[in-house]
Design a protein around this motif. Structure first.
Motif, PDB file in Angstrom:
ATOM      1  N   THR A 133       0.841  -1.193   0.000  1.00  0.00           N
ATOM      2  CA  THR A 133       0.000   0.000   0.000  1.00  0.00           C
ATOM      3  C   THR A 133       0.877   1.244   0.000  1.00  0.00           C
ATOM      4  O   THR A 133       1.906   1.295   0.671  1.00  0.00           O
ATOM      5  CB  THR A 133      -0.923   0.028   1.231  1.00  0.00           C
ATOM      6  N   ILE A 134       0.462   2.230  -0.765  1.00  0.00           N
ATOM      7  CA  ILE A 134       1.163   3.508  -0.794  1.00  0.00           C
ATOM      8  C   ILE A 134       0.140   4.621  -0.595  1.00  0.00           C
ATOM      9  O   ILE A 134      -1.062   4.416  -0.781  1.00  0.00           O
ATOM     10  CB  ILE A 134       1.935   3.726  -2.114  1.00  0.00           C
ATOM     11  N   GLU A 135       0.623   5.775  -0.209  1.00  0.00           N
ATOM     12  CA  GLU A 135      -0.228   6.937   0.012  1.00  0.00           C
ATOM     13  C   GLU A 135       0.089   7.991  -1.047  1.00  0.00           C
ATOM     14  O   GLU A 135       1.100   7.876  -1.758  1.00  0.00           O
ATOM     15  CB  GLU A 135       0.006   7.479   1.425  1.00  0.00           C
ATOM     16  N   PRO A 136      -0.741   9.020  -1.177  1.00  0.00           N
ATOM     17  CA  PRO A 136      -0.474  10.051  -2.189  1.00  0.00           C
ATOM     18  C   PRO A 136       0.929  10.641  -2.104  1.00  0.00           C
ATOM     19  O   PRO A 136       1.523  10.991  -3.128  1.00  0.00           O
ATOM     20  CB  PRO A 136      -1.550  11.103  -1.889  1.00  0.00           C
ATOM     21  N   SER A 137       1.480  10.714  -0.895  1.00  0.00           N
ATOM     22  CA  SER A 137       2.825  11.278  -0.741  1.00  0.00           C
ATOM     23  C   SER A 137       3.914  10.348  -1.270  1.00  0.00           C
ATOM     24  O   SER A 137       5.075  10.749  -1.387  1.00  0.00           O
ATOM     25  CB  SER A 137       3.093  11.580   0.737  1.00  0.00           C
ATOM     26  N   ASP A 138       3.546   9.093  -1.581  1.00  0.00           N
ATOM     27  CA  ASP A 138       4.529   8.117  -2.064  1.00  0.00           C
ATOM     28  C   ASP A 138       4.545   7.981  -3.580  1.00  0.00           C
ATOM     29  O   ASP A 138       5.231   7.106  -4.122  1.00  0.00           O
ATOM     30  CB  ASP A 138       4.235   6.728  -1.463  1.00  0.00           C
ATOM     31  N   LEU A 139       3.789   8.804  -4.280  1.00  0.00           N
ATOM     32  CA  LEU A 139       3.636   8.626  -5.726  1.00  0.00           C
ATOM     33  C   LEU A 139       4.951   8.745  -6.492  1.00  0.00           C
ATOM     34  O   LEU A 139       5.080   8.229  -7.602  1.00  0.00           O
ATOM     35  CB  LEU A 139       2.619   9.634  -6.269  1.00  0.00           C
ATOM     36  N   THR A 140       5.931   9.387  -5.897  1.00  0.00           N
ATOM     37  CA  THR A 140       7.222   9.507  -6.580  1.00  0.00           C
ATOM     38  C   THR A 140       7.932   8.159  -6.694  1.00  0.00           C
ATOM     39  O   THR A 140       8.888   8.022  -7.460  1.00  0.00           O
ATOM     40  CB  THR A 140       8.134  10.493  -5.832  1.00  0.00           C
ATOM     41  N   SER A 141       7.477   7.164  -5.937  1.00  0.00           N
ATOM     42  CA  SER A 141       8.118   5.844  -5.969  1.00  0.00           C
ATOM     43  C   SER A 141       7.423   4.872  -6.914  1.00  0.00           C
ATOM     44  O   SER A 141       7.733   3.681  -6.921  1.00  0.00           O
ATOM     45  CB  SER A 141       8.145   5.242  -4.559  1.00  0.00           C
ATOM     46  N   LEU A 142       6.493   5.357  -7.726  1.00  0.00           N
ATOM     47  CA  LEU A 142       5.718   4.473  -8.600  1.00  0.00           C
ATOM     48  C   LEU A 142       6.587   3.663  -9.555  1.00  0.00           C
ATOM     49  O   LEU A 142       6.226   2.549  -9.945  1.00  0.00           O
ATOM     50  CB  LEU A 142       4.706   5.288  -9.409  1.00  0.00           C
ATOM     51  N   ALA A 143       7.726   4.198  -9.929  1.00  0.00           N
ATOM     52  CA  ALA A 143       8.587   3.495 -10.884  1.00  0.00           C
ATOM     53  C   ALA A 143       9.100   2.167 -10.328  1.00  0.00           C
ATOM     54  O   ALA A 143       9.563   1.313 -11.086  1.00  0.00           O
ATOM     55  CB  ALA A 143       9.763   4.382 -11.276  1.00  0.00           C
ATOM     56  N   GLU A 144       9.001   1.979  -9.021  1.00  0.00           N
ATOM     57  CA  GLU A 144       9.481   0.744  -8.398  1.00  0.00           C
ATOM     58  C   GLU A 144       8.498  -0.412  -8.593  1.00  0.00           C
ATOM     59  O   GLU A 144       8.834  -1.560  -8.315  1.00  0.00           O
ATOM     60  CB  GLU A 144       9.705   0.966  -6.902  1.00  0.00           C
TER      61      GLU A 144
END
Length: 254
Positions: A229-240
């Motif tokens: 699970t990720i939160e909106p603040s984690d969207l920069t890690s989507l490439a993972e």
């Protein structure tokens, strides 16, 4: 019968009179490997600190290298060192907390858990849940209504700091735990793919309950997919990740 060894930094932390199992100073465990020749003991690490490069950290690291079973593991120490590293567990813990309160458990600031046993009746499921996530001899779960899921912090409690009734509770729980059969953690096969599930902990009416996402993760794991699970603040890690599953309400401006 499990071959238990209790590691302490000082003889005053847990005395030999308080447990039927061998109590050993961590320095002896580290420097005298011959004591365990031909044995595969279960190491109960009750050191005063589990911080990085502490004696407690090094003892668990060495135990794993020797093939000994140990609690807590180095992975658990690392996960509990920062809230960002264990936030994946908070939805489940928050759900157990809400269940306990709804069924009459007293509202309080924190919960002490020793070997999956809560010191306050009514929180048994929460205690088991947090112990399933983190195999640690003693834990304290701090509650905070303002935090996502109602959990402010989960921290390990060094047993030498326990006094009075709480120490008695810990020793009783340890006796019960070490007299039973300990199951090995299930070995997980490496995941082939990684799926990110976007959730918003601040959303009052989430599209999916934490239990539904946990069920998704359980089913996906059997298919070789790791769910995080990720939160909106984690969207920069989507490439993972290999894919994104949105379980947060989307709007034109977000």
């Amino acid at each position: 019968m499990t071959d238990w060894v209790v590691l302490v930094e000082s003889a005053n932390d847990i005395s030999q009179a308080e447990t039927p199992h061998k109590v050993l100073k961590v320095a002896d465990y580290i420097t005298k490997p011959a004591l365990f020749s031909g044995r595969r003991p279960y190491i109960l690490n009750l050191c005063r600190s589990y911080g990085y490069q502490s004696e407690g950290y090094y003892a668990s690291l060495l135990a794993e290298a020797r093939g000994h079973r140990v609690s807590p593991s180095v992975q658990t120490m690392v996960e509990l060192s920062a809230k960002g590293l264990y936030k994946h567990a908070l939805p489940d813990l928050g759900e157990r907390l809400r269940e306990a309160i709804s069924k009459g458990a007293p509202e309080q600031e924190s919960l002490f858990v020793a070997f999956s046993k809560p010191d306050t009746p009514g929180y048994e499921r929460l205690a088991r849940e947090v112990s399933d996530w983190f195999r640690v001899p003693a834990l304290e779960v701090e509650f905070d209504p303002k935090s996502p899921h109602g959990i402010g912090r989960v921290r390990m409690v060094p047993p030498h700091k326990l006094k009075g009734a709480r120490r008695d509770f810990f020793l009783e729980a340890m006796g019960t735990y070490t007299s039973g059969r300990i199951s090995e953690p299930k070995t997980k096969a490496p995941a082939k793919w990684a799926l990110a599930v976007l959730v918003d902990p601040n959303e009052k009416t989430s599209p999916s309950k934490p239990s539904s996402i946990k069920r998704l993760a359980d089913v996906a794991a059997k298919m070789g997919v790791e769910v995080e699970t990720i939160e909106p603040s984690d969207l920069t890690s989507l490439a993972e990740f290999d894919a994104l599953f949105i379980r947060a309400t989307t709007q034109i401006d977000n």
